[in-house]
Design a protein around this motif. Structure first.
Motif, short mmCIF file in Angstrom:
data_model
loop_
_atom_site.label_atom_id
_atom_site.label_comp_id
_atom_site.label_asym_id
_atom_site.label_seq_id
_atom_site.Cartn_x
_atom_site.Cartn_y
_atom_site.Cartn_z
N UNK A 374 0.80 -1.23 0.00
CA UNK A 374 0.00 0.00 0.00
C UNK A 374 0.83 1.28 0.00
N UNK A 375 1.91 1.38 0.79
CA UNK A 375 2.70 2.62 0.70
C UNK A 375 3.26 2.87 -0.69
N UNK A 376 3.42 1.80 -1.48
CA UNK A 376 3.98 1.93 -2.82
C UNK A 376 2.92 2.22 -3.87
N UNK A 377 1.76 1.56 -3.75
CA UNK A 377 0.76 1.67 -4.81
C UNK A 377 -0.36 2.65 -4.52
N UNK A 378 -0.67 2.89 -3.24
CA UNK A 378 -1.80 3.76 -2.91
C UNK A 378 -1.66 5.16 -3.50
N UNK A 379 -0.53 5.86 -3.30
CA UNK A 379 -0.41 7.20 -3.89
C UNK A 379 -0.57 7.19 -5.40
N UNK A 380 -0.02 6.16 -6.05
CA UNK A 380 -0.09 6.07 -7.51
C UNK A 380 -1.54 5.95 -7.99
N UNK A 381 -2.29 5.03 -7.39
CA UNK A 381 -3.65 4.80 -7.86
C UNK A 381 -4.61 5.90 -7.43
N UNK A 382 -4.40 6.47 -6.26
CA UNK A 382 -5.23 7.60 -5.84
C UNK A 382 -5.01 8.79 -6.76
N UNK A 383 -3.78 8.99 -7.19
CA UNK A 383 -3.47 10.08 -8.12
C UNK A 383 -4.15 9.87 -9.46
N UNK A 384 -4.36 8.59 -9.79
CA UNK A 384 -5.04 8.28 -11.05
C UNK A 384 -6.55 8.38 -10.93
N UNK A 385 -7.04 8.70 -9.74
CA UNK A 385 -8.47 8.90 -9.57
C UNK A 385 -9.23 7.69 -9.07
N UNK A 386 -8.53 6.69 -8.55
CA UNK A 386 -9.22 5.51 -8.02
C UNK A 386 -10.05 5.89 -6.80
#
Length: 452
Positions: A374-386
């Protein structure tokens, strides 16, 4: 290429050592050391270039970090489970369930009793110890093969209850701190998926048992296994035994949503306590359980002592595989795989599900996999609008799939320590219900979120 071979080989070695009975506190560092060796990571700080990572420090950073984040929840969860067990409250609930369903529905009774305790706040690391004595009695009376008891216990605790909305298990709480969600994220879809997983898992497990019985298998008591010999009349009333579970669930809910309590919200924290709500809830549950079990008060000191020891064992087993995963994520192979997952076209929920599933499989831990992924993927996917709530639910369900590979701490403990079985005899049923069913549940959850 060497890094990828080393990572896959180290995972295979970790699984092999675990199946062979090597303690995970030894197997984890050994496998992580192999990962470091094949990826050019120095083993010791003095051997590393300035600013470069090393095996020893990185492994312990992951180990200690998880311990610091979740120790109090493991501690209180283990003590709560032991108090419920030692006072007879857990046995009382299990007896009530089995009495209502009867020996004919032995499998359903074991699954239901385990599910009630798990969703009521008893840690998945502890619940098997509480339900196993009743499972033995039921399987004996129904003449069902003993080797399916681990599958029944695992199915009732680490599938549709562990990762469902509202569950107080840490596998449902970890996403909150990274996504800003609550334990009830994606509740509508979660309910549908939980019903599907419960129905499908029960169907598959009952079919496996039926086929074994048709081939002539019977109940075979394991050497060294004891039944719960307490008379039901000596146990707390079933409705009283439920009060600690109701307390944990209610207090957890209150401190998750204090804004909905009207005037009472003025005397409570104005904002949700997040995962710390479970600390308050479990503490309250322990007090109520101790009061319910006053007739067995001489057992309470032992319950607290064993619970505390069990908490340390459970969390350090998980920390050991988290440390392995922490070293693994430093390798070029891991970074390439993560980049490939994040660049998958289409719905971010699919990429998040794949990433968490793979990392949970590498670490052999749903909670460990989430803490690393989650620390690795959460910022990425939230930035993509998930959608955070959708991401929370998909991640939680997905983490409960490949985590149940043979080296998983819960799997090893339940099969070997609790049930006295072997992987060869018991793991097929565990794999069917805790690997296949959650994978299907994850696919259905993504489809439902996409449609609605």
């Amino acid at each position: 290429m060497i890094s990828a071979i080393g990572l896959i080989g180290a995972l295979a070695l970790l699984i092999w050592m675990t199946i062979r009975g090597v303690n995970i506190l030894i197997a984890g560092p050994v496998a992580a050391a192999v990962v470091a060796l094949t990826s050019g990571i120095a083993w010791l700080p003095p051997l590393a270039a300035e600013g470069a990572p090393n095996f020893a420090t990185s492994y312990m950073d992951g180990f200690v970090g998880f311990f610091a984040d979740w120790f109090f929840i493991f501690l209180l969860g283990a003590i709560f489970g032991e108090v419920m067990g030692r006072t007879g409250a857990a046995a009382s609930i299990a007896h009530a369930v089995t009495k209502a369903l009867g020996p004919r529905f032995a499998l359903a009774a074991v699954v239901l009793a385990t599910a009630i305790l798990t969703y009521g706040g008893v840690s998945v690391f502890i619940v098997a110890f509480a339900v196993y004595p009743l499972a033995v009695q039921l399987f004996r009376s129904a003449d069902l093969p003993h080797r399916f008891i681990p599958g029944a216990l695992a199915f009732g605790s680490v599938t549709f209850t562990m990762t469902s909305a509202g569950s107080p298990e840490i596998q449902n709480l970890i996403p909150m701190q990274y996504l800003g969600t609550t334990a009830w994220a994606g509740a509508g879809v979660s309910l549908i998926v939980a019903i599907l997983m419960a129905s499908l898992g029960y169907f598959l497990l009952s079919r496996m048992i039926a086929r074994a019985v048709a081939k002539g298998e019977h109940f075979e008591p394991r050497k060294g296994v004891d039944d719960d010999t307490r008379n039901p009349s000596e146990l707390p009333r079933w409705w009283a035994a439920l009060l600690p579970l109701v307390t944990v669930f209610s207090v957890f809910l209150i401190f998750q949503y204090p804004e909905y309590l009207g005037a009472l919200s003025n005397i409570l924290p104005p904002e949700s306590l997040g995962k710390w709500a479970l600390v308050v809830a479990l503490g309250s549950g322990i007090i109520v359980a101790a009061l319910i079990g006053l007739r067995s008060r001489e057992r309470l000191p032992t319950a607290f002592s064993i619970g505390a020891t069990g908490a340390v064992v459970a969390i350090t087993n998980t920390c050991a595989v988290v440390g392995f995963g922490t070293v693994a994520q430093l390798t070029p192979a891991f970074q390439q795989a993560l980049g490939a997952v994040q660049s998958l076209p289409g719905d971010p929920l699919i990429g998040a599900a794949i990433a968490v599933t793979v990392i949970a499989g590498l670490t052999g831990s749903a909670s460990g996999g989430q803490s690393i992924a989650l620390p690795l993927i959460a910022p990425h996917y939230l930035a993509e609008g998930a959608n955070p709530a959708e991401l929370h639910r998909v991640v939680a369900i997905a983490s409960g799939a490949l985590d149940s590979l043979p080296h998983n701490g819960y799997v090893v403990t339940t099969i070997r320590a609790v049930c006295g079985e072997t992987h060869a005899r018991a793991y097929p049923a565990v794999a069917m219900t805790t690997l296949l069913v959650p994978i299907i549940g994850t696919i259905v959850a993504i489809a439902l979120f996409t449609i609605f």
